[in-house]
Design a protein around this motif. Structure first.
Motif, short mmCIF file in Angstrom:
data_model
loop_
_atom_site.label_atom_id
_atom_site.label_comp_id
_atom_site.label_asym_id
_atom_site.label_seq_id
_atom_site.Cartn_x
_atom_site.Cartn_y
_atom_site.Cartn_z
N GLU A 59 0.86 -1.18 0.00
CA GLU A 59 0.00 0.00 0.00
C GLU A 59 0.89 1.23 0.00
OE1 GLU A 59 -2.78 0.44 3.28
OE2 GLU A 59 -3.60 2.29 2.43
N ASN A 114 -4.62 4.85 -1.90
CA ASN A 114 -5.78 5.46 -1.24
C ASN A 114 -6.33 6.60 -2.09
OD1 ASN A 114 -5.82 4.18 1.58
ND2 ASN A 114 -3.68 4.76 1.29
N GLU A 146 -8.10 2.04 -3.12
CA GLU A 146 -8.78 1.90 -1.82
C GLU A 146 -9.70 3.09 -1.59
OE1 GLU A 146 -6.18 1.18 1.47
OE2 GLU A 146 -5.26 -0.58 0.53
N ASP A 176 -11.75 0.26 2.26
CA ASP A 176 -10.79 0.51 3.35
C ASP A 176 -11.53 0.82 4.66
OD1 ASP A 176 -8.35 0.94 4.56
OD2 ASP A 176 -7.77 2.66 3.33
N LYS A 197 -10.96 -4.28 3.71
CA LYS A 197 -9.92 -4.10 4.71
C LYS A 197 -10.57 -3.78 6.05
CE LYS A 197 -6.00 -2.39 3.47
NZ LYS A 197 -4.97 -1.38 3.10
MG MG Z 1 -5.67 2.47 2.91
#
Ligand code: MG
Ligand code: C2E
Ligand code: MG
Ligand code: MG
Length: 288
Positions: A59, A114, A146, A176, A197
């Motif tokens: 990530e 993200n 995400e 996320d 997640k």
């Molecule tokens: Mg994240």
């Protein structure tokens, strides 16, 4: 305005508020300059398969090297970037830098990026992602976007349309911070997420009592029945990992198996740290 015995306190409070507003304004100006000044950088945290302890991807996490404050964490500037709209150009920088980095790796691991609500609500997003994939040569199958539930609060129809277009390119979409939003379950019905997640707060709660264990089990069962893999975030201890493994969780991310590092794979782990005569808190260099 009420004056009296609390007058001074109110005055102090207002001054403090003023100071905050000024500081945010200054930060917003500095954020705008930060892009041009090349002050952003990414760190990469591994996502690890529980079964064989193999890294499946990384990530990308954003950092800001502020000329005076030093390295600023996302919590302290992403909200300002979101409020000012600066998250659009900054987010595009992140996508490009993350894809470029991943394209340079020796192994074709995935890169998770993200993306804020404003970005994923922007109709240009699919074209931006497509352009960056072309430019960097990264295969769309290696990119994972995400999003959080916040992205689906405003104008969900439009956002879902944008997500479908991104997914149609072959890019995967993860949910996320799952479990802390107010409508987690209905969110899952609205889109075929490729990964969920589980928010770190569930790991924290796990150490505090048996309820958390029951909730985590339920989420894992949900993932199983929807056929969506669950990744547990913020795994810090062997005890947490053992529990997750026993309950059939397939992927984890956390300090136990990898800190964020400036190069993929160089962050170290708290498992390494355990070997040293220091506690994690005494190792500021490892804390990104
Ligand atoms: Mg994240
Ligand atoms: P996130 O996407 O949920 O990322 C996970 C956060 O948890 C990261 O914090 C990571 O460093 C931290 N973390 C991972 N494992 C552990 C652990 O075992 N223990 C603890 N205590 N923390 C752990 P970070 O890098 O400070 O990022 C915070 C949040 O800022 C991210 O949460 C994400 O929502 C946001 N963010 C970071 N980079 C970007 C970006 O490029 N764009 C946008 N829009 N948001 C970003
Ligand atoms: Mg952090
Ligand atoms: Mg998260």
């Amino acid at each position: 305005r009420a004056k009296g015995s609390h007058g001074d306190a109110i005055c102090f409070y207002e001054e403090e508020m003023d100071e905050r507003v000024r500081e945010r304004r200054a930060m917003a100006l500095q954020l705008r300059a930060a892009l041009a000044e090349d002050q952003f950088f990414l760190v990469f945290q591994p996502q690890v398969s529980v079964r064989d302890n193999e890294v499946t991807g990384y990530e990308a996490l954003l950092r800001w090297r502020h000329p005076v404050r030093g390295v600023v964490q996302p919590m302290d500037f992403i909200p300002i970037a979101e409020d000012t709209g600066l998250i659009l150009p900054i987010g595009e920088w992140v996508l490009r830098a993350a894809c470029r980095a991943a394209a340079s790796w020796d192994t074709p691991l995935k890169i998770a990026v993200n993306v804020s609500a404003l970005q994923v609500g922007s109709i240009d997003m699919p074209d931006i992602i497509h352009g960056i994939l072309m430019e960097t040569g990264l295969s769309p199958q290696r990119l994972e976007v995400e999003i959080t539930e916040t992205s689906l609060i405003q104008d969900a129809e439009r956002t879902l349309h944008i997500l479908r277009r991104i997914k149609a390119m072959g890019v995967s979409i993860s949910m996320d911070d799952f479990g802390i939003g107010y409508s987690s379950l209905s969110t899952l019905r609205s889109f075929p997420f490729d990964k969920i997640k589980l928010d770190k707060s569930f790991m924290d709660d796990l150490d505090r009592g048996p309820q958390a264990a029951a909730v985590i089990r339920a989420v894992l069962a949900l993932g199983e029945s929807l056929d969506i893999p669950i990744l547990a975030e913020g795994v810090e201890t062997k005890a947490q990992l053992d529990f997750l493994a026993q309950e059939g969780c397939t992927q984890i991310q956390g300090y136990l198996v990898g800190y964020p590092g400036e190069e993929a794979g160089e962050g170290g782990t708290s498992a390494d740290v355990d070997q040293l005569p220091l506690t994690v808190d005494e190792l500021p260099l490892f804390r990104n």
